[in-house]
Motif scaffolding. Structure first.
Motif, PDB file in Angstrom:
ATOM      1  N   ARG A  71      -6.112  -4.180 -48.935  1.00 22.70           N
ATOM      2  CA  ARG A  71      -6.114  -4.781 -49.702  1.00 22.70           C
ATOM      3  C   ARG A  71      -6.798  -6.031 -50.553  1.00 22.70           C
ATOM      4  N   VAL A  72      -6.424  -5.928 -51.449  1.00 23.59           N
ATOM      5  CA  VAL A  72      -7.340  -7.094 -52.386  1.00 23.59           C
ATOM      6  C   VAL A  72      -6.425  -7.497 -53.053  1.00 23.59           C
ATOM      7  N   ARG A  73      -5.957  -9.163 -53.373  1.00 24.30           N
ATOM      8  CA  ARG A  73      -5.780  -9.688 -54.282  1.00 24.30           C
ATOM      9  C   ARG A  73      -7.033 -10.689 -55.329  1.00 24.30           C
ATOM     10  N   VAL A  74      -6.393 -10.501 -56.726  1.00 25.78           N
ATOM     11  CA  VAL A  74      -7.614 -10.759 -57.784  1.00 25.78           C
ATOM     12  C   VAL A  74      -6.588 -11.875 -58.807  1.00 25.78           C
ATOM     13  N   THR A  75      -7.302 -12.914 -58.939  1.00 25.24           N
ATOM     14  CA  THR A  75      -6.635 -14.066 -59.805  1.00 25.24           C
ATOM     15  C   THR A  75      -7.363 -14.298 -60.905  1.00 25.24           C
ATOM     16  N   LEU A  76      -6.578 -14.783 -61.834  1.00 28.47           N
ATOM     17  CA  LEU A  76      -7.336 -15.226 -63.395  1.00 28.47           C
ATOM     18  C   LEU A  76      -6.126 -16.576 -63.469  1.00 28.47           C
ATOM     19  N   SER A  77      -7.129 -17.456 -64.012  1.00 31.97           N
ATOM     20  CA  SER A  77      -6.245 -18.481 -64.622  1.00 31.97           C
ATOM     21  C   SER A  77      -7.403 -18.155 -65.624  1.00 31.97           C
ATOM     22  N   LEU A  78      -7.290 -19.512 -67.082  1.00 29.94           N
ATOM     23  CA  LEU A  78      -7.853 -20.128 -68.041  1.00 29.94           C
ATOM     24  C   LEU A  78      -7.405 -21.565 -68.558  1.00 29.94           C
ATOM     25  N   ARG A  79      -7.126 -22.915 -68.374  1.00 26.57           N
ATOM     26  CA  ARG A  79      -7.255 -23.993 -68.666  1.00 26.57           C
ATOM     27  C   ARG A  79      -7.629 -24.615 -69.898  1.00 26.57           C
ATOM     28  N   ASP A  80      -7.265 -25.395 -70.902  1.00 25.99           N
ATOM     29  CA  ASP A  80      -7.647 -26.125 -71.797  1.00 25.99           C
ATOM     30  C   ASP A  80      -7.786 -26.905 -71.472  1.00 25.99           C
ATOM     31  N   SER A  81      -8.667 -28.942 -72.104  1.00 32.09           N
ATOM     32  CA  SER A  81      -8.341 -29.627 -71.316  1.00 32.09           C
ATOM     33  C   SER A  81      -6.988 -31.014 -71.556  1.00 32.09           C
ATOM     34  N   SER A  82      -5.723 -29.593 -71.954  1.00 27.52           N
ATOM     35  CA  SER A  82      -4.895 -29.878 -72.090  1.00 27.52           C
ATOM     36  C   SER A  82      -3.995 -30.628 -70.391  1.00 27.52           C
ATOM     37  N   GLY A  83      -4.787 -29.700 -69.469  1.00 28.94           N
ATOM     38  CA  GLY A  83      -4.476 -29.811 -68.172  1.00 28.94           C
ATOM     39  C   GLY A  83      -2.978 -28.852 -67.936  1.00 28.94           C
ATOM     40  N   THR A  84      -2.556 -28.169 -69.011  1.00 31.31           N
ATOM     41  CA  THR A  84      -2.070 -27.065 -68.616  1.00 31.31           C
ATOM     42  C   THR A  84      -1.863 -25.616 -68.923  1.00 31.31           C
ATOM     43  N   PHE A  85      -0.825 -24.670 -68.606  1.00 36.38           N
ATOM     44  CA  PHE A  85      -1.593 -23.107 -68.750  1.00 36.38           C
ATOM     45  C   PHE A  85      -0.640 -22.916 -70.114  1.00 36.38           C
ATOM     46  N   ASP A  86      -0.143 -23.504 -70.841  1.00 37.73           N
ATOM     47  CA  ASP A  86       0.315 -23.721 -72.651  1.00 37.73           C
ATOM     48  C   ASP A  86      -0.707 -22.878 -73.703  1.00 37.73           C
ATOM     49  N   ASP A  87      -1.657 -22.395 -73.063  1.00 42.75           N
ATOM     50  CA  ASP A  87      -2.087 -21.347 -74.111  1.00 42.75           C
ATOM     51  C   ASP A  87      -2.598 -20.298 -73.646  1.00 42.75           C
ATOM     52  N   PRO A  88      -2.415 -18.985 -74.484  1.00 36.73           N
ATOM     53  CA  PRO A  88      -2.322 -17.515 -74.148  1.00 36.73           C
ATOM     54  C   PRO A  88      -3.694 -17.012 -73.663  1.00 36.73           C
TER      55      PRO A  88
END
Length: 102
Positions: A71-88
């Motif tokens: 079993r493998v877990r794959v993670t993806l995240s992308l944040r801009d310079s605001s420091g939050t995950f507010d953009d799709p």
């Protein structure tokens, strides 16, 4: 001792608010002694325009080995310079699992 591998693509839909994770199960023809997950390629981006990039996380992790199943877990995240995950954002990760099996 036999080495084997399998490849997959994790396709992440448009999302905002947090990192995204997916779990995958890989089945092999015989019991697995050890396994590693390796990144093969990726494509990630914002879906609503241009943003300054603060942090990107692209990760693969073997979470368990049970007989012939890995079993493998794959993670993806992308944040801009605001420091939050507010953009799709969305994207994909191509990865492979390399195993030593009996």
């Amino acid at each position: 001792m036999a080495f084997d591998f399998q490849r997959r693509r994790a396709s992440f839909p448009t999302h905002s608010g947090s990192p995204q994770t997916m779990e995958f199960a890989f089945e092999f023809p015989s019991n697995v002694r050890s396994a590693e997950a390796a990144l093969n390629g990726f494509n990630v981006g914002y879906t609503n325009g241009d943003h300054h990039l603060l942090r990107t996380e692209i990760d693969t992790l073997v979470t368990s080995i049970s007989l012939n199943t890995v079993r493998v877990r794959v993670t993806l995240s992308l944040r801009d310079s605001s420091g939050t995950f507010d953009d799709p954002y969305n994207g994909y990760i191509d990865f492979m699992v390399i195993v030593d099996r009996v």
